[in-house]
Design a protein around this motif. Structure first.
Motif, PDB file in Angstrom:
ATOM      1  N   LYS A  39      24.713 -32.233  36.987  1.00 14.28           N
ATOM      2  CA  LYS A  39      25.003 -32.682  38.348  1.00 14.28           C
ATOM      3  C   LYS A  39      23.943 -32.163  39.308  1.00 14.28           C
ATOM      4  O   LYS A  39      23.456 -32.920  40.159  1.00 14.28           O
ATOM      5  N   LEU A  40      23.584 -30.909  39.174  1.00 17.88           N
ATOM      6  CA  LEU A  40      22.558 -30.340  40.036  1.00 17.88           C
ATOM      7  C   LEU A  40      21.230 -31.069  39.835  1.00 17.88           C
ATOM      8  O   LEU A  40      20.526 -31.386  40.799  1.00 17.88           O
ATOM      9  N   HIS A  41      20.890 -31.363  38.591  1.00 12.02           N
ATOM     10  CA  HIS A  41      19.657 -32.099  38.300  1.00 12.02           C
ATOM     11  C   HIS A  41      19.704 -33.476  38.959  1.00 12.02           C
ATOM     12  O   HIS A  41      18.733 -33.903  39.598  1.00 12.02           O
ATOM     13  N   ASP A  42      20.828 -34.167  38.825  1.00 11.45           N
ATOM     14  CA  ASP A  42      20.976 -35.490  39.437  1.00 11.45           C
ATOM     15  C   ASP A  42      20.899 -35.402  40.958  1.00 11.45           C
ATOM     16  O   ASP A  42      20.261 -36.237  41.607  1.00 11.45           O
ATOM     17  N   ASP A  43      21.550 -34.399  41.541  1.00 16.17           N
ATOM     18  CA  ASP A  43      21.513 -34.208  42.996  1.00 16.17           C
ATOM     19  C   ASP A  43      20.090 -33.918  43.469  1.00 16.17           C
ATOM     20  O   ASP A  43      19.647 -34.470  44.485  1.00 16.17           O
ATOM     21  N   LEU A  44      19.382 -33.050  42.750  1.00 13.79           N
ATOM     22  CA  LEU A  44      18.004 -32.742  43.118  1.00 13.79           C
ATOM     23  C   LEU A  44      17.107 -33.969  42.981  1.00 13.79           C
ATOM     24  O   LEU A  44      16.249 -34.213  43.836  1.00 13.79           O
ATOM     25  N   THR A  45      17.315 -34.753  41.937  1.00 14.57           N
ATOM     26  CA  THR A  45      16.518 -35.961  41.750  1.00 14.57           C
ATOM     27  C   THR A  45      16.756 -36.948  42.888  1.00 14.57           C
ATOM     28  O   THR A  45      15.800 -37.529  43.427  1.00 14.57           O
ATOM     29  N   ILE A  48      15.029 -35.600  45.943  1.00 14.32           N
ATOM     30  CA  ILE A  48      13.582 -35.772  45.809  1.00 14.32           C
ATOM     31  C   ILE A  48      13.187 -37.202  46.139  1.00 14.32           C
ATOM     32  O   ILE A  48      12.214 -37.440  46.872  1.00 14.32           O
ATOM     33  N   GLU A  49      13.942 -38.159  45.630  1.00 14.36           N
ATOM     34  CA  GLU A  49      13.630 -39.567  45.913  1.00 14.36           C
ATOM     35  C   GLU A  49      13.762 -39.871  47.400  1.00 14.36           C
ATOM     36  O   GLU A  49      12.907 -40.556  47.982  1.00 14.36           O
ATOM     37  N   THR A  50      14.807 -39.343  48.041  1.00 13.62           N
ATOM     38  CA  THR A  50      15.006 -39.544  49.481  1.00 13.62           C
ATOM     39  C   THR A  50      13.873 -38.906  50.274  1.00 13.62           C
ATOM     40  O   THR A  50      13.322 -39.521  51.198  1.00 13.62           O
ATOM     41  N   LEU A  51      13.523 -37.674  49.918  1.00 11.80           N
ATOM     42  CA  LEU A  51      12.448 -36.986  50.627  1.00 11.80           C
ATOM     43  C   LEU A  51      11.108 -37.687  50.423  1.00 11.80           C
ATOM     44  O   LEU A  51      10.291 -37.764  51.357  1.00 11.80           O
ATOM     45  N   THR A  93       8.916 -32.592  55.811  1.00 18.04           N
ATOM     46  CA  THR A  93       9.469 -33.333  54.673  1.00 18.04           C
ATOM     47  C   THR A  93       8.713 -32.990  53.393  1.00 18.04           C
ATOM     48  O   THR A  93       9.313 -32.812  52.334  1.00 18.04           O
ATOM     49  N   ARG A  94       7.391 -32.847  53.494  1.00 14.43           N
ATOM     50  CA  ARG A  94       6.591 -32.475  52.320  1.00 14.43           C
ATOM     51  C   ARG A  94       7.000 -31.101  51.802  1.00 14.43           C
ATOM     52  O   ARG A  94       7.148 -30.896  50.593  1.00 14.43           O
ATOM     53  N   ARG A  95       7.235 -30.141  52.720  1.00 10.28           N
ATOM     54  CA  ARG A  95       7.668 -28.801  52.292  1.00 10.28           C
ATOM     55  C   ARG A  95       9.047 -28.864  51.625  1.00 10.28           C
ATOM     56  O   ARG A  95       9.274 -28.207  50.600  1.00 10.28           O
ATOM     57  N   GLN A  96       9.960 -29.632  52.190  1.00 11.60           N
ATOM     58  CA  GLN A  96      11.287 -29.786  51.575  1.00 11.60           C
ATOM     59  C   GLN A  96      11.159 -30.418  50.196  1.00 11.60           C
ATOM     60  O   GLN A  96      11.836 -30.010  49.248  1.00 11.60           O
ATOM     61  N   LEU A  97      10.295 -31.412  50.088  1.00  9.79           N
ATOM     62  CA  LEU A  97      10.066 -32.087  48.805  1.00  9.79           C
ATOM     63  C   LEU A  97       9.514 -31.103  47.773  1.00  9.79           C
ATOM     64  O   LEU A  97       9.974 -31.064  46.631  1.00  9.79           O
ATOM     65  N   GLU A  98       8.547 -30.276  48.167  1.00 11.23           N
ATOM     66  CA  GLU A  98       7.990 -29.281  47.245  1.00 11.23           C
ATOM     67  C   GLU A  98       9.058 -28.302  46.774  1.00 11.23           C
ATOM     68  O   GLU A  98       9.098 -27.943  45.594  1.00 11.23           O
ATOM     69  N   ARG A  99       9.928 -27.848  47.680  1.00 12.88           N
ATOM     70  CA  ARG A  99      10.993 -26.907  47.292  1.00 12.88           C
ATOM     71  C   ARG A  99      11.972 -27.568  46.326  1.00 12.88           C
ATOM     72  O   ARG A  99      12.405 -26.949  45.352  1.00 12.88           O
ATOM     73  N   ALA A 100      12.325 -28.832  46.588  1.00 12.64           N
ATOM     74  CA  ALA A 100      13.250 -29.538  45.701  1.00 12.64           C
ATOM     75  C   ALA A 100      12.614 -29.766  44.327  1.00 12.64           C
ATOM     76  O   ALA A 100      13.272 -29.599  43.293  1.00 12.64           O
ATOM     77  N   LEU A 101      11.339 -30.136  44.303  1.00  9.32           N
ATOM     78  CA  LEU A 101      10.637 -30.319  43.020  1.00  9.32           C
ATOM     79  C   LEU A 101      10.557 -29.006  42.247  1.00  9.32           C
ATOM     80  O   LEU A 101      10.759 -28.981  41.027  1.00  9.32           O
TER      81      LEU A 101
END
Length: 157
Positions: A39-45, A48-51, A93-101
């Protein structure tokens, strides 16, 4: 006089320890942990797509603003202000994306939930509050109070 029979002592290995879960409890716990990780993997994915879409949109806005500029002084000033705002949004947004990745990478690597600085497990409540966190509370406090040599504490937002 005959000796009273002594109770036979079972070897320690055969005596179940009360402070450890049974095999069935461990299996249920393991299944739940696997579901939680999926679930966490799916949520992060999904995040990531939204960001990624949000970052692409902000970057596209910057290009469109410059392309639409009529180049008179008033237009140029307002365009620069709009571009500066779009750059701030794109950078955040790029920083948030990097943290999520990075969080998804740690999840895939099996290191998610452990402090990247000291290796200690990160408290479950902290992970729930800040899923992309990289640091345990102790290391976060150290970074905030002393800072790492040549490195700023990673943002937690």
């Amino acid at each position: 006089m005959p000796e009273e029979p002594r109770p036979s002592a079972e070897p320690a290995a055969l005596t179940p320890r009360r402070d450890q879960p049974s095999r069935e409890e461990r299996a249920v716990s393991s299944d739940q942990a696997l579901r939680d990780r999926r679930k966490l993997h799916d949520d992060l994915t999904a995040k990531i797509e939204t960001l990624q879409r949000r970052k692409d949109s902000a970057e596209g806005e910057i290009t469109a603003l410059w392309a639409d500029c009529a180049l008179d002084a008033a237009d140029l000033g307002s365009t620069r202000a709009a571009v500066a705002e779009a750059r701030v949004r794109a950078e955040e947004t790029r920083r948030q994306l990097e943290r999520a990745l990075a969080a998804r990478h740690r999840l895939d690597a099996g290191t998610f939930g452990f402090c990247v600085s000291c290796g200690a497990p990160i408290d479950q409540d902290r992970i729930l509050a800040v899923p992309h966190t990289e640091l345990c509370v102790s290391c976060r406090r150290d970074y905030e109070s002393h800072g790492a040599p040549g490195q700023a504490a990673p943002p937690e937002r």
